[in-house]
Design a protein around this motif. Structure first.
Motif, PDB file in Angstrom:
ATOM      1  N   UNK A  82     -10.554  40.519  50.615  1.00 24.14           N
ATOM      2  CA  UNK A  82     -10.293  41.355  51.778  1.00 24.14           C
ATOM      3  C   UNK A  82      -9.055  40.767  52.437  1.00 24.14           C
ATOM      4  N   UNK A  83      -7.920  41.458  52.389  1.00 23.68           N
ATOM      5  CA  UNK A  83      -6.678  40.864  52.886  1.00 23.68           C
ATOM      6  C   UNK A  83      -6.752  40.511  54.377  1.00 23.68           C
ATOM      7  N   UNK A  84      -6.722  39.215  54.647  1.00 25.39           N
ATOM      8  CA  UNK A  84      -6.716  38.707  56.022  1.00 25.39           C
ATOM      9  C   UNK A  84      -5.789  37.508  56.080  1.00 25.39           C
ATOM     10  N   UNK A  85      -5.037  37.400  57.150  1.00 31.25           N
ATOM     11  CA  UNK A  85      -4.243  36.200  57.371  1.00 31.25           C
ATOM     12  C   UNK A  85      -5.196  35.123  57.869  1.00 31.25           C
ATOM     13  N   UNK A  86      -5.221  33.982  57.157  1.00 32.91           N
ATOM     14  CA  UNK A  86      -6.134  32.910  57.545  1.00 32.91           C
ATOM     15  C   UNK A  86      -5.405  31.634  57.949  1.00 32.91           C
ATOM     16  N   UNK A  87      -4.076  31.603  57.809  1.00 34.64           N
ATOM     17  CA  UNK A  87      -3.324  30.398  58.140  1.00 34.64           C
ATOM     18  C   UNK A  87      -1.870  30.773  58.407  1.00 34.64           C
ATOM     19  N   UNK A  88      -1.339  30.284  59.503  1.00 33.48           N
ATOM     20  CA  UNK A  88       0.087  30.400  59.799  1.00 33.48           C
ATOM     21  C   UNK A  88       0.555  29.047  60.301  1.00 33.48           C
ATOM     22  N   UNK A  89       1.637  28.557  59.738  1.00 36.04           N
ATOM     23  CA  UNK A  89       2.204  27.282  60.158  1.00 36.04           C
ATOM     24  C   UNK A  89       3.720  27.434  60.237  1.00 36.04           C
ATOM     25  N   UNK A  90       4.295  26.931  61.293  1.00 37.74           N
ATOM     26  CA  UNK A  90       5.733  26.992  61.430  1.00 37.74           C
ATOM     27  C   UNK A  90       6.116  27.218  62.868  1.00 37.74           C
ATOM     28  N   UNK A  91       7.382  27.294  63.127  1.00 35.94           N
ATOM     29  CA  UNK A  91       8.476  27.341  62.164  1.00 35.94           C
ATOM     30  C   UNK A  91       8.814  25.970  61.593  1.00 35.94           C
ATOM     31  N   UNK A  92       9.299  25.970  60.363  1.00 35.27           N
ATOM     32  CA  UNK A  92       9.772  24.789  59.664  1.00 35.27           C
ATOM     33  C   UNK A  92      11.258  24.964  59.396  1.00 35.27           C
ATOM     34  N   UNK A  93      11.956  23.864  59.316  1.00 33.01           N
ATOM     35  CA  UNK A  93      13.380  23.930  58.959  1.00 33.01           C
ATOM     36  C   UNK A  93      13.523  24.589  57.594  1.00 33.01           C
ATOM     37  N   UNK A  94      14.515  25.423  57.440  1.00 40.55           N
ATOM     38  CA  UNK A  94      14.729  26.119  56.180  1.00 40.55           C
ATOM     39  C   UNK A  94      14.978  25.195  55.009  1.00 40.55           C
ATOM     40  N   UNK A  95      15.477  23.985  55.285  1.00 45.80           N
ATOM     41  CA  UNK A  95      15.754  23.026  54.220  1.00 45.80           C
ATOM     42  C   UNK A  95      14.501  22.329  53.709  1.00 45.80           C
ATOM     43  N   UNK A  96      13.378  22.456  54.405  1.00 47.83           N
ATOM     44  CA  UNK A  96      12.135  21.798  53.983  1.00 47.83           C
ATOM     45  C   UNK A  96      11.603  22.467  52.713  1.00 47.83           C
ATOM     46  N   UNK A  97      11.179  21.652  51.757  1.00 50.55           N
ATOM     47  CA  UNK A  97      10.627  22.228  50.524  1.00 50.55           C
ATOM     48  C   UNK A  97       9.232  22.771  50.794  1.00 50.55           C
ATOM     49  N   UNK A  98       8.847  23.776  50.033  1.00 54.49           N
ATOM     50  CA  UNK A  98       7.527  24.377  50.207  1.00 54.49           C
ATOM     51  C   UNK A  98       6.398  23.362  50.008  1.00 54.49           C
ATOM     52  N   UNK A  99       6.437  22.516  48.958  1.00 54.89           N
ATOM     53  CA  UNK A  99       5.372  21.522  48.806  1.00 54.89           C
ATOM     54  C   UNK A  99       5.313  20.531  49.979  1.00 54.89           C
TER      55      UNK A  99
END
Length: 86
Positions: free
Chosen positions: A15-32
């Motif tokens: 069931x599509x639900x947003x369960x986590x939002x984090x940020x903003x992060x610097x654009x240079x930060x890697x996803x991992x």
């Protein structure tokens, strides 16, 4: 160089639900790096995982990552695995 900003967002599959939002992060930060520093890994239950792209390969046991390689060169079993998780 000028960088943008990134947000880390997690949604459920069934069931599509947003369960986590984090940020903003610097654009240079890697996803991992964002995943490691955001706290999302501490929120994952013992039998849960995050479906991610190939950049996360080998980073953490909680990531469900497709096997690297080209569809035409992967063995049938690897292609089947990638098909099932995506």
């Amino acid at each position: 160089n000028q960088w943008g900003i990134k947000y880390e967002i997690a949604v459920t599959i069934g069931v599509p639900r947003i369960i986590w939002i984090s940020g903003p992060w610097r654009g240079a930060a890697s996803d991992p790096t964002i995943a490691t520093q955001s706290g999302i890994l501490e929120k994952i239950g013992n039998h849960e995982c995050l479906m991610t792209d190939k950049i996360y390969c080998g980073d953490h046991f909680s990531f469900l990552v497709p096997l690297p390689g080209n569809h035409s060169t992967l063995p049938n079993e690897d292609n089947a695995y990638n098909y099932l998780i995506y």
